[in-house]
Write a protein that holds these residues in place. Structure first.
Motif, PDB file in Angstrom:
ATOM      1  N   ASP A 125     -15.250 -16.533  67.688  1.00  0.00           N
ATOM      2  CA  ASP A 125     -15.029 -18.191  67.909  1.00  0.00           C
ATOM      3  C   ASP A 125     -15.087 -18.771  66.501  1.00  0.00           C
ATOM      4  N   LYS A 126     -15.975 -18.339  65.832  1.00  0.00           N
ATOM      5  CA  LYS A 126     -16.467 -18.884  64.613  1.00  0.00           C
ATOM      6  C   LYS A 126     -15.744 -18.027  63.290  1.00  0.00           C
ATOM      7  N   VAL A 127     -15.450 -16.750  63.166  1.00  0.00           N
ATOM      8  CA  VAL A 127     -15.050 -16.160  62.177  1.00  0.00           C
ATOM      9  C   VAL A 127     -13.626 -15.697  62.304  1.00  0.00           C
ATOM     10  N   SER A 128     -12.794 -15.634  61.180  1.00  0.00           N
ATOM     11  CA  SER A 128     -11.568 -15.171  60.964  1.00  0.00           C
ATOM     12  C   SER A 128     -11.442 -14.601  59.557  1.00  0.00           C
ATOM     13  N   PHE A 165      -1.528 -10.903  42.974  1.00  0.00           N
ATOM     14  CA  PHE A 165      -2.846 -10.995  43.737  1.00  0.00           C
ATOM     15  C   PHE A 165      -2.726 -10.370  45.040  1.00  0.00           C
ATOM     16  N   ILE A 166      -4.209  -9.908  45.184  1.00  0.00           N
ATOM     17  CA  ILE A 166      -4.246  -9.260  46.551  1.00  0.00           C
ATOM     18  C   ILE A 166      -5.667  -9.847  46.981  1.00  0.00           C
ATOM     19  N   THR A 167      -5.700 -10.830  47.940  1.00  0.00           N
ATOM     20  CA  THR A 167      -6.829 -11.604  48.271  1.00  0.00           C
ATOM     21  C   THR A 167      -7.312 -11.252  49.810  1.00  0.00           C
ATOM     22  N   PRO A 168      -7.940 -10.246  50.111  1.00  0.00           N
ATOM     23  CA  PRO A 168      -8.694 -10.305  51.262  1.00  0.00           C
ATOM     24  C   PRO A 168      -9.360 -11.570  51.400  1.00  0.00           C
ATOM     25  N   THR A 169      -9.630 -11.933  52.829  1.00  0.00           N
ATOM     26  CA  THR A 169     -10.619 -13.346  52.999  1.00  0.00           C
ATOM     27  C   THR A 169     -11.005 -13.402  54.429  1.00  0.00           C
ATOM     28  N   ALA A 170     -12.249 -13.906  54.136  1.00  0.00           N
ATOM     29  CA  ALA A 170     -13.258 -14.089  55.446  1.00  0.00           C
ATOM     30  C   ALA A 170     -13.542 -15.564  55.376  1.00  0.00           C
ATOM     31  N   ALA A 171     -13.528 -16.202  56.524  1.00  0.00           N
ATOM     32  CA  ALA A 171     -13.875 -17.709  56.860  1.00  0.00           C
ATOM     33  C   ALA A 171     -14.789 -17.855  58.188  1.00  0.00           C
ATOM     34  N   VAL A 172     -15.792 -18.905  57.889  1.00  0.00           N
ATOM     35  CA  VAL A 172     -16.558 -19.127  59.211  1.00  0.00           C
ATOM     36  C   VAL A 172     -16.698 -20.550  59.038  1.00  0.00           C
ATOM     37  N   LYS A 173     -16.624 -20.769  60.518  1.00  0.00           N
ATOM     38  CA  LYS A 173     -16.986 -22.280  60.968  1.00  0.00           C
ATOM     39  C   LYS A 173     -18.596 -22.466  60.780  1.00  0.00           C
ATOM     40  N   VAL A 174     -19.167 -23.074  59.796  1.00  0.00           N
ATOM     41  CA  VAL A 174     -20.372 -23.250  59.757  1.00  0.00           C
ATOM     42  C   VAL A 174     -21.112 -24.572  60.691  1.00  0.00           C
ATOM     43  N   LEU A 175     -20.420 -25.412  61.077  1.00  0.00           N
ATOM     44  CA  LEU A 175     -20.629 -26.515  61.820  1.00  0.00           C
ATOM     45  C   LEU A 175     -19.371 -26.916  62.590  1.00  0.00           C
ATOM     46  N   GLY A 181     -14.990 -20.544  53.233  1.00  0.00           N
ATOM     47  CA  GLY A 181     -14.323 -19.326  53.085  1.00  0.00           C
ATOM     48  C   GLY A 181     -14.403 -18.590  51.781  1.00  0.00           C
ATOM     49  N   ILE A 182     -13.950 -17.155  51.885  1.00  0.00           N
ATOM     50  CA  ILE A 182     -14.304 -16.643  50.522  1.00  0.00           C
ATOM     51  C   ILE A 182     -13.294 -15.761  50.288  1.00  0.00           C
ATOM     52  N   SER A 183     -12.495 -15.431  49.139  1.00  0.00           N
ATOM     53  CA  SER A 183     -11.360 -14.351  48.947  1.00  0.00           C
ATOM     54  C   SER A 183     -12.054 -13.551  47.806  1.00  0.00           C
ATOM     55  N   PRO A 184     -12.295 -12.661  47.827  1.00  0.00           N
ATOM     56  CA  PRO A 184     -12.463 -11.586  46.593  1.00  0.00           C
ATOM     57  C   PRO A 184     -10.802 -11.445  46.196  1.00  0.00           C
ATOM     58  N   SER A 217      -2.812  -3.826  33.688  1.00  0.00           N
ATOM     59  CA  SER A 217      -4.523  -3.854  33.535  1.00  0.00           C
ATOM     60  C   SER A 217      -4.556  -4.262  34.839  1.00  0.00           C
ATOM     61  N   THR A 218      -5.932  -4.296  35.346  1.00  0.00           N
ATOM     62  CA  THR A 218      -6.280  -4.594  36.407  1.00  0.00           C
ATOM     63  C   THR A 218      -7.568  -5.796  36.226  1.00  0.00           C
ATOM     64  N   GLY A 219      -7.968  -6.537  37.222  1.00  0.00           N
ATOM     65  CA  GLY A 219      -8.871  -7.587  37.038  1.00  0.00           C
ATOM     66  C   GLY A 219      -9.415  -7.879  38.423  1.00  0.00           C
ATOM     67  N   ALA A 220     -10.764  -8.529  38.509  1.00  0.00           N
ATOM     68  CA  ALA A 220     -11.184  -9.158  39.650  1.00  0.00           C
ATOM     69  C   ALA A 220     -11.741 -10.469  39.454  1.00  0.00           C
ATOM     70  N   GLY A 221     -11.742 -11.304  40.319  1.00  0.00           N
ATOM     71  CA  GLY A 221     -12.579 -12.585  40.552  1.00  0.00           C
ATOM     72  C   GLY A 221     -12.854 -13.014  42.075  1.00  0.00           C
ATOM     73  N   VAL A 222     -13.348 -14.274  42.196  1.00  0.00           N
ATOM     74  CA  VAL A 222     -13.499 -14.759  43.323  1.00  0.00           C
ATOM     75  C   VAL A 222     -13.061 -16.273  43.546  1.00  0.00           C
ATOM     76  N   ARG A 223     -12.195 -16.535  44.873  1.00  0.00           N
ATOM     77  CA  ARG A 223     -12.144 -17.778  45.398  1.00  0.00           C
ATOM     78  C   ARG A 223     -13.014 -18.347  46.321  1.00  0.00           C
ATOM     79  N   LEU A 224     -13.456 -19.404  46.264  1.00  0.00           N
ATOM     80  CA  LEU A 224     -14.419 -20.016  47.256  1.00  0.00           C
ATOM     81  C   LEU A 224     -13.535 -21.140  47.920  1.00  0.00           C
ATOM     82  N   GLY A 225     -13.624 -21.629  49.224  1.00  0.00           N
ATOM     83  CA  GLY A 225     -13.228 -22.631  49.714  1.00  0.00           C
ATOM     84  C   GLY A 225     -13.817 -23.500  50.881  1.00  0.00           C
ATOM     85  N   TYR A 226     -13.594 -24.683  50.821  1.00  0.00           N
ATOM     86  CA  TYR A 226     -13.964 -25.505  52.188  1.00  0.00           C
ATOM     87  C   TYR A 226     -12.956 -26.410  52.866  1.00  0.00           C
TER      88      TYR A 226
END
Length: 428
Positions: A125-128, A165-175, A181-184, A217-226
């Motif tokens: 119910d809270k995580v996708s 770009f390849i971005t696996p993603t996880a998000a959670v309802k904190v309230l 959410g976060i995407s490596p 070449s390859t690389g890595a980073g992070v995307r954060l979301g609200y």
């Protein structure tokens, strides 16, 4: 060698627009899309039709590529899209005593077919969770008439940059109504340059400068979301994307700053969507892209005259500055089956007037995007979306752009873009 004039190593390039992929397991880098510099102006068919807005208005699975926190709002769905993209890039050189003056078309490769893909699924119910695969940026120019032939350049001139770009993603309802959410980020990028042979003598590594095929070449980073709801009528969203640290383009270590380094710039932004009446939503996104933070993109050509050659640590680049993109869109749910969209976005121009010479190869100067689109939805959860994006040709006229050591005069660059696309969404 070029007589009479001391010419520096001609720089690299980009792709006016952004390379996209076919799906999670099939990646086929192509060309670019309508762009904010060389970032996409929108990701996903529904966002594209509404001016690129997505941070606070998630309508399909590809919204997670803009704001990972929106995964909790999307439900269980799959979206696959394809776009026909036609850029129009050109350059004019005037008053050049070294023989470069003329008008040149960079449209040796057109049109491009570009796919994208995303999948999102709730696991509680809270995580996708989800994944998106798309081209975040890229640039391409192909000059069949080489602008530098007066100096002995041979064959076509151009560059080709692709970023997948390849971005696996996880998000959670904190309230209630509030999600994080976060995407490596995993990026796979490719680059090649050709037809700029006369300038290799001004490189720190002339044997790794041009006509060497594709370098990866390859690389890595992070995307954060609200993402959050404010009452029933207002939604807000925001994201921050770190600089993506990438490996070097080894074949072009004498062309890009820092021995072939080419990172992806950091970016951040926020958005709001308001539904004043049930059938209509108005949305606004503001995005900042920090091009100056990547030396191969942001460093000015003037560094060459301080004794720093191409490819050296802190070496010259395109001289791009940071830009702000403002996107507006309206969505009208006319019937249960039909939804219509329109939008407009404005991107800052990353190329200063005194940096246009090198940007003959990378004229990422589109400023205005006018968009429209529609979605038909079946009763069984299948959606078909179409959209059109028109970016009128924007000109940047050089001012002090060609030093006397290069023969003087001015370099003027221009870019316009047209794209049409379609996507299919399936709600499970």
């Amino acid at each position: 060698m070029i007589p009479c004039f001391r010419l520096p190593a001609l720089p690299l390039a980009h792709r006016v627009g952004a390379a996209l992929m076919t799906g999670a397991v099939l990646m086929s880098p192509m060309a670019a899309r309508a762009t904010d510099g060389y970032f996409l102006d929108g990701i996903g068919g529904k966002a594209k039709g509404a001016g690129g807005v997505a941070l606070a208005q998630p309508e399909d699975a590809l919204a997670i590529a803009s704001n990972p926190a929106t995964a909790t709002e999307i439900g269980h769905r799959l979206d696959v899209g394809v776009e026909l993209f036609i850029p129009n890039r050109s350059a004019t050189i005037t008053g050049n005593a070294a023989g470069l003056s003329g008008t040149y078309s960079g449209n040796g490769a057109n049109p491009f077919v570009l796919p994208d893909f995303a999948y999102v699924r709730p696991v509680s119910d809270k995580v996708s969770v989800g994944i998106a695969i798309y081209g975040n940026g890229g640039m391409n120019t192909v000059y069949r008439r080489n602008p530098f032939s007066a100096f002995g350049a041979q064959g076509d001139a151009g560059v080709d940059l692709k970023q997948i770009f390849i971005t696996p993603t996880a998000a959670v309802k904190v309230l209630p109504g509030q999600s994080l959410g976060i995407s490596p980020i995993v990026v796979v990028q490719a680059f090649r340059a050709y037809g700029i042979q006369p300038f290799s003598g001004y490189s720190s590594d002339p044997s790794h400068f041009t006509n060497l095929g594709t370098s990866w070449s390859t690389g890595a980073g992070v995307r954060l979301g609200y993402f959050g709801h404010i009452g029933r009528a207002i939604r807000i969203g925001g994201f921050y994307e770190t600089k993506v640290k990438a490996g070097h383009f080894g074949k072009y270590s004498g062309l890009f700053s820092n021995q072939g380094s080419f990172d992806v710039p950091a970016a951040w932004g926020g958005g709001i969507a308001v539904t004043p009446v049930r059938a209509v939503t108005l949305a606004l996104d503001v995005k900042r892209i920090e091009y100056s933070g990547v030396s191969s993109v942001g460093n000015p050509i003037g560094l060459l005259f301080t004794g720093t050659p191409f490819g050296a640590t802190g070496g010259p680049g395109f001289g791009w500055r940071d830009i702000t993109a403002i996107k507006t869109g309206v969505t009208w749910r006319a019937t249960p089956a039909w939804t219509f969209r329109a939008g407009y976005s404005h991107s800052g121009n990353p190329v200063p007037t005194n940096q246009t010479l090198l940007n003959i190869l990378a004229p990422g100067v589109v400023a205005h995007h006018i968009t429209g689109g529609a979605t038909w939805a079946s009763r069984k959860g299948v959606e078909v979306t179409g959209y059109v994006v028109v970016a009128p040709k924007n000109h940047v006229y050089g001012d002090g752009s060609i030093p006397q050591a290069f023969g003087g005069g001015e370099s003027n660059i221009a870019l316009g873009e047209t794209s049409v696309g379609a996507s299919v969404g399936i709600k499970f």
